[in-house]
Motif scaffolding. Structure first.
Motif, PDB file in Angstrom:
ATOM      1  N   PHE A  37     -19.531  16.220  56.877  1.00 27.73           N
ATOM      2  CA  PHE A  37     -19.508  14.821  56.654  1.00 27.73           C
ATOM      3  C   PHE A  37     -20.302  14.218  57.726  1.00 27.73           C
ATOM      4  O   PHE A  37     -20.847  14.988  58.487  1.00 27.73           O
ATOM      5  CB  PHE A  37     -17.966  14.393  56.708  1.00 27.73           C
ATOM      6  N   SER A  50     -16.855  13.838  52.003  1.00 30.46           N
ATOM      7  CA  SER A  50     -17.499  12.818  52.077  1.00 30.46           C
ATOM      8  C   SER A  50     -18.884  12.699  51.903  1.00 30.46           C
ATOM      9  O   SER A  50     -19.438  13.303  50.808  1.00 30.46           O
ATOM     10  CB  SER A  50     -17.201  12.140  53.408  1.00 30.46           C
ATOM     11  N   SER A 107     -14.402  11.963  48.306  1.00 38.69           N
ATOM     12  CA  SER A 107     -15.787  11.312  47.959  1.00 38.69           C
ATOM     13  C   SER A 107     -15.426  10.537  46.396  1.00 38.69           C
ATOM     14  O   SER A 107     -14.765  11.274  45.763  1.00 38.69           O
ATOM     15  CB  SER A 107     -16.847  12.375  47.901  1.00 38.69           C
TER      16      SER A 107
END
Length: 238
Positions: A15, A83, A112
């Motif tokens: 991330f 993410s 996400s």
């Protein structure tokens, strides 16, 4: 599990702002059937002096040769990204399915929205203080390093590059991924809703499931054991 000559490689994509070290402790939960293989992007940890990527396509093209070398004889691959890491993993999956001999078993897309949905809100172009505040809103937690002036100066350029990479992302292909997808989210995630995670079903032509675990957007920080067990069950059964 029994009968598996080589462990399945679980490739972890970071991330925003994270390095490979976040996933290293998860090796303790992998057992003999899984091989934890975190990707280290430039601009952090041992690659701190290298220029970070600002484009997802360039990042995936850049990491692919090293990843194939690291895989060696391990040709069964699972991809996991949280993410920003989820879209990096999605793009990497598109590359890997075209590599002869490599079998991409599943993509785990965590925390996400699906690839064609723009990331909500923008932090690119803000002042440093505004940027840090916005990132804290995005992440749902505060990294203590951002409160230390010297550490902040060190990590902010890479964090900015990562956020720009995520906010400017456009999928490289309109085709759905020919790989099963598991979308993951924290049950209390206020940044990615269940409906947004469920929309990952449109990104695959090979099967989909949505799994929620306890916690918020960064639920995975305390869920390494559970996530590796989930990966193992999805790939090897049991």
């Amino acid at each position: 599990m029994t009968g598996i000559a080589e462990p399945t490689a679980v490739v972890f994509l970071p991330f925003a702002g994270a390095g490979a070290s976040f996933y290293h402790p998860w090796s303790a939960f992998a057992g003999d059937s899984l091989r934890v293989l975190p990707v280290q992007l430039p601009g952090r940890e041992r690659r701190i002096d290298e220029e970070p990527y600002r484009d997802v396509t360039a990042a995936v093209d850049g990491v692919l040769p090293d990843l194939l070398e690291q895989l060696g004889d391990t040709k069964r691959v699972v991809l996991f990204g949280h993410s920003l890491g989820a879209v990096l993993a999605y793009e990497l999956a598109h590359r890997l399915v075209a590599v002869p001999g490599v079998e991409v078993l599943r993509l785990f897309a965590s925390g996400s929205t699906e690839p064609r949905t723009p990331r909500p809100g923008r932090a690119t172009g803000l002042t440093d203080d505004e940027f840090v505040d916005r990132v804290r809103q995005f992440a749902g937690f505060s990294d203590e390093a951002l409160d230390d002036p010297e550490m902040r100066e060190l990590i902010l350029p890479t964090l900015r590059a990562d956020v720009e990479m995520h906010e400017s992302y456009v999928p490289s292909s309109p085709d759905p991924l020919p790989v099963p997808v598991t979308a993951l989210r924290g049950a209390d995630d206020e940044l990615v809703s269940a409906a947004q995670a469920e929309a990952w079903a449109t990104a695959t032509s090979a099967g989909f499931e949505l799994v929620e675990l306890p916690g918020g957007h960064m639920y995975l920080a305390d869920s390494g054991r559970e996530l590796l067990a989930l990966v193992d069950r999805a790939v090897h059964g049991g």
